[in-house]
Design a protein around this motif. Structure first.
Motif, PDB file in Angstrom:
ATOM      1  N   ILE A   1       0.845  -1.209   0.000  1.00  0.00           N
ATOM      2  CA  ILE A   1       0.000   0.000   0.000  1.00  0.00           C
ATOM      3  C   ILE A   1       0.872   1.249   0.000  1.00  0.00           C
ATOM      4  O   ILE A   1       0.725   2.138  -0.830  1.00  0.00           O
ATOM      5  CB  ILE A   1      -0.908   0.052   1.254  1.00  0.00           C
TER       6      ILE A   1
ATOM      7  N   PRO B   1      -2.260  -6.575   0.495  1.00  0.00           N
ATOM      8  CA  PRO B   1      -1.819  -5.174   0.516  1.00  0.00           C
ATOM      9  C   PRO B   1      -0.836  -4.870   1.644  1.00  0.00           C
ATOM     10  O   PRO B   1       0.032  -4.009   1.498  1.00  0.00           O
ATOM     11  CB  PRO B   1      -3.116  -4.383   0.721  1.00  0.00           C
TER      12      PRO B   1
ATOM     13  N   VAL C   1      -5.574   0.444  -4.333  1.00  0.00           N
ATOM     14  CA  VAL C   1      -4.485  -0.538  -4.315  1.00  0.00           C
ATOM     15  C   VAL C   1      -5.029  -1.918  -4.678  1.00  0.00           C
ATOM     16  O   VAL C   1      -4.425  -2.653  -5.462  1.00  0.00           O
ATOM     17  CB  VAL C   1      -3.781  -0.558  -2.942  1.00  0.00           C
ATOM     18  N   ASP C   2      -6.194  -2.277  -4.137  1.00  0.00           N
ATOM     19  CA  ASP C   2      -6.818  -3.554  -4.491  1.00  0.00           C
ATOM     20  C   ASP C   2      -7.008  -3.667  -5.991  1.00  0.00           C
ATOM     21  O   ASP C   2      -6.671  -4.672  -6.608  1.00  0.00           O
ATOM     22  CB  ASP C   2      -8.184  -3.681  -3.790  1.00  0.00           C
TER      23      ASP C   2
END
Lengths: 505, 333
Positions: free
Chosen positions: A351, A392, A378-379
């Motif tokens: 992350i 993450p 981020v996902d």
């Protein structure tokens, strides 16, 4: 006594996942100058490191003066008379010339144990005079140029009575006159019966001094020949001679407007009058040897290092770039060659790393980060780039090379860059991940980005670029279309063997 | 074999990492609880409301200074000047308020302003003058500020502050000291600052890998200047609490406080290598030091012996940090 000082039989060296040397056999005669040629990454450095005991071979046998030997460290190889002089000299600048020459082998006054400076200075002076160098050995080494410092290293080897000196790119940082002195001295070493393994990309030097020439490629020995049998064309052919094994997917983008225009860029001692244009929807490959100035060019354009003069235009507007911050502001991204040292914060998680450049866009009220938005983005990126494992909070230190590179790519996707500079994007990552990186580059180009790829792997440069610019000693020495260029032409421009007139269109 | 397992290995590694991170987070808390348990059995007085509030009050000054120090340590730096900044900022407040008779509000402004100014200077010397390490710039400031504090006071203390200034250091709300409430508020603010603002994230990034951070378009100089300015501010705030507690500003105040602050950060799990450390860990580190001192006092251990004990705790805490890093390196290899 045998004719050979050193015989290597079937040397193999494997690192986790890669085979660096496969079944290499080589004999070094007493007092011969033996040149070693090969592309970047062919296995030359690994080979030297096995000879000097930095690495140990997994298979194979080494005979030194007829006896089987195995070196566990550099002291053991040194005690049998083998030493290496690297590109980066190991001179201690704060010690005197004589102290450097006697480092680790200091002479003492018998009975007292105190250092015998008079004798050391005298012997150091004599050794240097033998090499035709007359300098004050009581001055610190820092007062002398690289050329002299190299002579100091050779004198150190002479004092220690070595039998074999390995020189790795010894002329890469010398001036023309210094090169002449060095080559003359290599002949003197030969007359004294000292063997020299000479590694250089400059083929004219190799042809000028070597008795025999060995070419290695992809960790294998391709052949050893007498100088009389060799010429530049032949060596290059042997160095390159491979088929394009890897698959290089092609992008479908149309060349658009000029995204980045660089004119007359200069950086003292590093970059010399560099000019080029990069268009939207185009991939330019920068080829050249290690140290040709490609990374320096990338850093200069990106504002990581200061330039002395030159103009940079982005999408038709002249811009001032004094720092990476400015470059990013103008839509540039720079994926460094040294992922671990300059690309990632290894102790931090995916992350943090993947949002570092674009953190501002997640902010509410100007300053406060919306953590939900960050995690969502981020996902999304991790799915898109197929980062494994998709966790993450995973520390980036624990990711594989390919996945680390993807996190770096994610970081720059997050910054919404339009001009991407990839420096050795596939170094140290496995073949499968390489293709994923190529696909990503193509996707960027298809979406209208402009891309520069610096790569020392010729098949890669030729496989993914639309145009190839070749650099040598801080200058652009060739421009080719990827469709009509041969590896030989690129290598010629890169080694400066044949004068290749380059004019910017 | 290689093609099918990496994901599984990855997950295994993560569970281990998560466990390790949990231990890292909880490590100092477990230490604090363990220490408290031992002291509860050793001294009947330890676990009384009075004593707990006493510890809370005693830890306040160090906690305030330590949270500023944490920022410096997160960037792989250090701030040796906090004790001297505390002294100079408080004696200047004394001069303005007590000797010159100005309003306490102006006095507090002067105190905090001097803290920020000196911290900002530390940052400027580090970045714009390119001094090689904050050890140098803050060592210089430490001496300059201490000397100035002695000069402006002619080496004598200033007393008789108005009660409004003593509020932070001396007042209670119910049984709870205001200084401890201040600490909790400040720590909550720092938690938000470090985790939920860009500058906060950049502080971690600078400590983790300065070159990668610079190449990501972040101005390292700006981040460092902010860090040291905040550290200076927190030292002055700590001074404000000290003045309230002892109703006096004196030029030798805060002598050696920098080391207590560093110790609190380190015991709380911050790494000297930068990039690692948390707000709450630092609070626990500061509490451990206060509880230890308090407990040893209750057990009538001499002041000399207490110094020895604190020293041993620091070394043990850092040794645990070293072991943790070695373990991490092994995972990498």
């Amino acid at each position: 006594m045998s004719e050979y000082f050193l015989s290597l039989k079937g040397i193999c060296k494997r690192f986790p996942g890669v085979s660096a040397l496969t079944d290499v056999s080589l004999d070094i005669k007493n007092g011969e100058i033996h040149a070693l040629c090969g592309e970047n990454g062919a296995g030359k450095s690994t080979f030297i490191k096995i000879l000097t005991g930095v690495y140990q071979s997994n298979d194979g046998e080494m005979l030194c003066e007829g006896k089987v030997v195995r070196f566990n460290n550099t002291q053991e190889s040194f005690s049998l008379g083998i030493t290496a002089i690297y590109q980066e000299l190991s001179i201690l600048p704060n010690l005197t010339v004589a102290e450097n020459i006697f480092l680790g082998r200091e002479l003492r006054i018998p009975g007292f144990g105190l250092l015998d400076y008079r004798k050391m200075n005298h012997l150091a002076k004599t050794a240097l005079l033998e090499l035709g160098i007359d300098i004050d050995v009581t001055k610190t080494a820092s007062e002398y140029t690289m050329g002299y410092q190299q002579m100091i290293e050779i004198a150190r080897a002479l004092i220690a009575n070595v039998k074999l000196i390995i020189m790795d790119e010894p002329t890469s940082s010398l001036s023309g006159r210094e090169v002449d002195v060095l080559l003359k001295n290599i002949h003197k070493l030969k007359e004294k019966g000292i063997a020299v393994i000479y590694i250089s990309h400059r083929l004219e030097e190799v042809l000028a001094i070597a008795d025999r020439i060995t070419v290695i490629r992809d960790g294998c020995k391709i052949g050893t020949m007498e100088r009389s049998e060799a010429d530049e064309e032949k060596i290059i052919r042997l160095m390159v001679g491979r088929t394009l094994e890897e698959k290089f997917p092609r992008h479908q983008a149309q060349k658009g407007d000029i995204a980045l225009r660089v004119r007359n860029l200069n950086q003292r001692g590093r970059l010399n009058d560099i000019s080029f244009d990069l268009h939207k929807g185009e991939v330019i490959g920068f080829a050249g040897l290690v140290g040709a100035g490609r990374t320096e060019l990338a850093r200069a354009v990106f504002g990581a290092d200061k330039i002395d003069s030159g103009i940079i235009e982005i999408f038709g507007k002249q811009v001032k770039i004094n720092s990476p911050k400015d470059a990013i502001h103008h839509g540039m991204a720079f994926l460094t060659e040294d992922r671990k040292g300059q690309g990632l914060i290894l102790m931090h998680d995916i992350i943090v790393n993947s949002t570092l450049t674009g953190l501002k866009k997640f902010c509410k009220f100007g300053y406060f980060i919306d953590q939900k938005m960050v995690v969502a983005e981020v996902d999304e990126m991790m799915r898109e780039l197929q980062i494994h494992p998709a966790i993450p909070k995973m520390t980036t230190r624990l990711l594989s090379g390919g996945n680390q590179q993807k996190v770096v790519i994610a970081k720059w996707l997050c910054s919404k860059a339009k001009i991407f500079i990839f420096d050795e994007p596939t170094r140290g990552i496995d073949v499968g991940a390489k293709v994923e990186v190529y696909n990503l580059i193509n996707r960027l180009v298809n979406e209208g980005a402009a891309v520069i790829v610096i790569s020392s792997e010729l098949p890669e440069v030729m496989g993914i670029s639309d145009r190839i610019l070749v650099m040598n000693s801080g200058k652009i020495t060739g421009e080719f279309s990827c469709l009509e260029v041969t590896p030989e032409e690129i290598l010629k421009a890169a080694t400066g063997g044949i004068n290749h007139e380059y004019k910017h269109a | 074999m290689n093609t099918s397992t990496p994901e599984v290995q990855g997950h295994g590694g993560t569970q281990k990492t998560q466990f390790r991170q949990l231990i890292k987070k909880m490590g100092s808390l477990i230490g604090l609880i363990g220490l408290s348990l031992v002291l509860t059995f050793a001294s009947p007085y330890f676990l009384t409301m009075d004593n707990i509030m006493n510890v809370a009050r005693q830890s306040a000054i160090n906690s305030l200074i330590a949270i500023g120090m944490l920022l410096a340590i997160l960037t792989a730096g250090i701030d040796l000047s906090v004790g001297s900044i505390l002294a100079l900022s408080t004696v200047m407040m004394g001069i303005v308020v007590v000797k010159m008779g100005m309003s306490p509000i102006i006095g507090v402004g002067v105190c905090l302003g001097i803290g920020i100014l000196l911290g900002w200077l530390n940052g400027m010397m580090l970045t714009k003058m390119s001094l090689p390490h904050p050890f140098i710039s803050t060592l210089g400031t430490m001496n300059v500020a201490r000397g100035l504090a002695l000069i402006v006071t002619a080496a004598s203390p200033i007393s008789n502050f108005p009660t409004s200034i003593q509020f932070l250091g001396a007042a209670f709300i119910g049984p709870i000291p205001v200084s401890f409430i201040l600490v909790l508020v400040v720590y909550a603010a720092f938690h938000v600052f470090l985790n939920y603002t860009t500058v906060g994230r950049y502080i971690y990034a600078v400590g983790g890998n300065p070159e990668a951070t610079r190449l990501s378009g972040i101005s390292i100089d700006k981040v460092l200047i902010i860090v040291y300015a905040i550290s200076g501010l927190m030292a002055a705030l700590g001074g404000l609490v000290l003045v309230g507690r002892v109703n006096s500003a004196y030029p030798l105040a805060g002598l050696g406080y920098e080391f207590d602050a560093i110790a609190a950060c380190i015991i709380g799990g911050a790494s000297f290598m930068g990039g690692e450390g948390t707000v709450w860990g630092t609070l626990i580190g500061s509490m451990i030091m206060a509880v230890l001192r308090n407990g040893l006092n209750l057990l009538s251990v001499s002041a000399e012996m207490q110094t020895v004990a604190i020293g041993i705790v620091i070394i043990l805490a850092v040794y645990i940090d070293v072991l943790r890093h070695k373990a991490a390196a092994r995972v990498k290899a």
